[in-house]
Write a protein that holds these residues in place. Structure first.
Motif, PDB file in Angstrom:
ATOM      1  N   TYR A 209       0.873  -1.304   0.020  1.00 33.89           N
ATOM      2  CA  TYR A 209      -0.038  -0.129  -0.035  1.00 33.89           C
ATOM      3  C   TYR A 209       0.690   1.311  -0.091  1.00 33.89           C
ATOM      4  O   TYR A 209       0.320   2.574   0.102  1.00 33.89           O
ATOM      5  CB  TYR A 209      -0.958   0.185   1.115  1.00 33.89           C
TER       6      TYR A 209
ATOM      7  N   VAL B   9       3.581   0.501   8.369  1.00 33.36           N
ATOM      8  CA  VAL B   9       3.234   1.075   9.836  1.00 33.36           C
ATOM      9  C   VAL B   9       3.607   0.502  11.098  1.00 33.36           C
ATOM     10  O   VAL B   9       4.433  -0.791  10.948  1.00 33.36           O
ATOM     11  CB  VAL B   9       1.685   0.866   9.701  1.00 33.36           C
TER      12      VAL B   9
ATOM     13  N   CYS C  79      -1.745   1.620  12.838  1.00 34.42           N
ATOM     14  CA  CYS C  79      -2.836   1.148  12.509  1.00 34.42           C
ATOM     15  C   CYS C  79      -3.741   1.260  13.311  1.00 34.42           C
ATOM     16  O   CYS C  79      -3.742   0.442  14.251  1.00 34.42           O
ATOM     17  CB  CYS C  79      -2.397  -0.176  12.000  1.00 34.42           C
ATOM     18  N   PRO C  80      -4.861   1.773  12.878  1.00 34.69           N
ATOM     19  CA  PRO C  80      -6.143   1.893  13.911  1.00 34.69           C
ATOM     20  C   PRO C  80      -6.750   0.721  14.467  1.00 34.69           C
ATOM     21  O   PRO C  80      -6.917   0.436  15.523  1.00 34.69           O
ATOM     22  CB  PRO C  80      -7.406   2.914  13.269  1.00 34.69           C
ATOM     23  N   MET C  81      -6.754  -0.426  13.421  1.00 35.67           N
ATOM     24  CA  MET C  81      -7.100  -1.688  14.081  1.00 35.67           C
ATOM     25  C   MET C  81      -6.289  -2.150  15.262  1.00 35.67           C
ATOM     26  O   MET C  81      -7.007  -2.666  16.100  1.00 35.67           O
ATOM     27  CB  MET C  81      -7.193  -2.493  12.909  1.00 35.67           C
TER      28      MET C  81
ATOM     29  N   ASN D  29      -1.622  -7.312  12.336  1.00 31.99           N
ATOM     30  CA  ASN D  29      -2.160  -6.053  12.849  1.00 31.99           C
ATOM     31  C   ASN D  29      -2.360  -5.837  13.949  1.00 31.99           C
ATOM     32  O   ASN D  29      -3.586  -5.486  14.488  1.00 31.99           O
ATOM     33  CB  ASN D  29      -3.086  -5.705  11.775  1.00 31.99           C
TER      34      ASN D  29
ATOM     35  N   CYS E  23     -10.792  -2.776  10.434  1.00 31.61           N
ATOM     36  CA  CYS E  23     -10.007  -1.818   9.615  1.00 31.61           C
ATOM     37  C   CYS E  23     -10.970  -0.672   9.297  1.00 31.61           C
ATOM     38  O   CYS E  23     -11.968  -0.956   8.600  1.00 31.61           O
ATOM     39  CB  CYS E  23      -9.244  -2.223   8.555  1.00 31.61           C
ATOM     40  N   PRO E  24     -10.853   0.639   9.845  1.00 31.79           N
ATOM     41  CA  PRO E  24     -11.867   1.596   9.497  1.00 31.79           C
ATOM     42  C   PRO E  24     -12.112   1.647   7.866  1.00 31.79           C
ATOM     43  O   PRO E  24     -13.224   2.131   7.499  1.00 31.79           O
ATOM     44  CB  PRO E  24     -11.386   2.998   9.805  1.00 31.79           C
ATOM     45  N   PHE E  25     -11.124   1.360   7.033  1.00 28.37           N
ATOM     46  CA  PHE E  25     -11.305   1.444   5.615  1.00 28.37           C
ATOM     47  C   PHE E  25     -12.043   0.432   4.865  1.00 28.37           C
ATOM     48  O   PHE E  25     -12.899   0.463   4.225  1.00 28.37           O
ATOM     49  CB  PHE E  25     -10.079   1.916   4.983  1.00 28.37           C
ATOM     50  N   HIS E  26     -11.545  -0.722   5.355  1.00 29.37           N
ATOM     51  CA  HIS E  26     -12.251  -1.962   4.610  1.00 29.37           C
ATOM     52  C   HIS E  26     -13.527  -2.190   5.300  1.00 29.37           C
ATOM     53  O   HIS E  26     -14.415  -2.531   4.411  1.00 29.37           O
ATOM     54  CB  HIS E  26     -11.457  -3.187   5.071  1.00 29.37           C
TER      55      HIS E  26
ATOM     56  N   GLU F 282     -10.366  -8.621   5.216  1.00 32.64           N
ATOM     57  CA  GLU F 282     -10.935  -7.392   6.201  1.00 32.64           C
ATOM     58  C   GLU F 282     -12.194  -6.769   5.803  1.00 32.64           C
ATOM     59  O   GLU F 282     -12.851  -5.678   6.446  1.00 32.64           O
ATOM     60  CB  GLU F 282      -9.606  -6.165   6.299  1.00 32.64           C
TER      61      GLU F 282
ATOM     62  N   GLU G  37      -7.300  -1.575  -0.142  1.00 36.81           N
ATOM     63  CA  GLU G  37      -6.893  -0.010  -0.059  1.00 36.81           C
ATOM     64  C   GLU G  37      -6.139   0.147  -1.554  1.00 36.81           C
ATOM     65  O   GLU G  37      -5.709  -0.691  -2.065  1.00 36.81           O
ATOM     66  CB  GLU G  37      -5.794   0.050   1.007  1.00 36.81           C
TER      67      GLU G  37
ATOM     68  N   CYS H  77      -5.869   4.564   2.909  1.00 34.08           N
ATOM     69  CA  CYS H  77      -5.199   4.446   4.547  1.00 34.08           C
ATOM     70  C   CYS H  77      -4.234   5.555   4.767  1.00 34.08           C
ATOM     71  O   CYS H  77      -3.166   5.327   4.240  1.00 34.08           O
ATOM     72  CB  CYS H  77      -4.763   3.028   4.864  1.00 34.08           C
TER      73      CYS H  77
ATOM     74  N   MET I 241      -0.799   4.593   5.895  1.00 32.24           N
ATOM     75  CA  MET I 241       0.038   4.056   4.810  1.00 32.24           C
ATOM     76  C   MET I 241       0.741   4.705   3.974  1.00 32.24           C
ATOM     77  O   MET I 241       1.691   4.734   3.131  1.00 32.24           O
ATOM     78  CB  MET I 241      -0.586   2.802   4.000  1.00 32.24           C
TER      79      MET I 241
END
Ligand code: 13P
Ligand code: SF4
Length: 298
Positions: free
Chosen positions: A21, A56, A81-83, A109, A166-169, A194, A229, A254, A257
């Motif tokens: 990514y 990350v 990584c927020p997760m 992660n 994961c906030p994005f996935h 994810e 991503e 992300c 990333m």
């Protein structure tokens, strides 16, 4: 800058590892680009003195866990990584105990402190085989609920699910996929595990990031919508320039990333700044689950 970076890499006996990514200019100067599993394996095997991790924090921590004698550099220190921050050691201990102490399968992660409380790690590339490799019939999976549900659908074991994501996935919807399919009706839809279950149901294939690159090469199809991503568009298009690749939604970006630039890599090598060192009292326990996963050779 690129030339100076490569000179320093040579002079210092360093290696640059970059996740799929990362921005294109970072992937272009890296010694290896890959998914989390490939990067962890390389971090465990390299004879370089310095590992520059373009990714990350959890990735750099994993390198430090596997190679404590090496200098590990994360060129931008707040790339996280927020997760990974959605599970905290105290809460994990409490949940494990409340469930009667099942083995804990932890996605890479995650923080080093959470790995230290886990029985085995997994990545998106090997999660089903890792879960099925265990003797026990019940497991607790952290921190990704979507990865855990995906594993639960492919095992006879009972999977207890931690509520991280994961906030994005996790934000990808069926509607996003339908719209992307309407824009590109011939394309196959390949999703990362994810993504939520209702999105995975719509996928022609479910893969890790490098798994998606391999899938594109093996498939007869000429075009693909990537349920991951947006950074993956660069290495996959480079690997298969005659095929077409599309994002599912531009919200799959992300920010962590994308924090590392060439000047950060140069500065980090020049001044040895951005060192990541997992404290020994955590590392001695965190290495077990990571090494156990690598030793499965999946
Ligand atoms: P991969 O291991 O599939 O590259 O995924 C890492 C990641 O952070 C996905 O969001
Ligand atoms: Fe973490 Fe998601 Fe970014 Fe991967 S894409 S590093 S899981 S926040």
């Amino acid at each position: 800058m690129k030339e100076r970076i490569r000179e320093l890499v040579k002079e210092l006996n360093a290696i640059i590892l970059a996740h799929n990514y990362q921005p294109p200019e970072i992937q272009d100067i890296a010694d290896l680009c890959g998914d989390s599993l490939e990067l962890s394996i390389r971090a465990s095997q390299t004879d370089a003195d310095i590992i520059v991790f373009c990714g990350v924090m959890f990735m750099a921590e994993t390198a430090s866990i596997l190679s404590p004698e090496k200098t590990v550099l994360l060129p931008v220190h707040d790339a996280g990584c927020p997760m990974a921050d959605m599970v905290e050691p105290g809460a994990l201990k409490a949940k494990k105990e409340a469930l009667g102490n099942p083995p804990v399968v932890t996605y890479v992660n995650s923080t080093a402190a959470v790995k230290a409380l886990s029985d085995i790690c997994c990545t998106s590339a090997n999660v089903i085989d890792v879960v099925n490799s265990l003797d026990e019939n019940e497991v607790l999976m952290t921190p990704d609920k979507n990865l855990a549900q995906y594993a639960a659908a492919h095992t006879d074991k009972t999977v207890h699910i931690w509520d991280g994501y994961c906030p994005f996935h996790n934000n990808l919807t069926r509607e996003d996929v339908l719209q992307a399919k309407a824009r590109h009706p011939q394309a196959l839809f390949v999703a990362h595990p994810e993504c939520p279950p209702e999105v995975l149901e719509m996928a022609d294939a479910i893969r890790s990031t490098s798994g998606m690159i391999r899938f594109a090469g093996e498939s007869d199809a000429a075009s693909f919508i990537l349920g991951t991503e947006v950074g993956l568009l660069y290495p996959i298009s480079k690997a298969y320039p005659d095929k077409q690749f599309y994002e599912t939604s531009d919200k799959m970006f992300c920010t962590d990333m994308k924090k590392i630039g060439l000047k950060d890599v140069l500065n980090s090598l020049d001044t040895l700044s951005g060192k990541v060192k997992v404290p020994e009292e955590i590392r001695k326990d965190a290495i077990r689950p990571v090494q156990r996963m690598i030793d499965l050779k999946l």
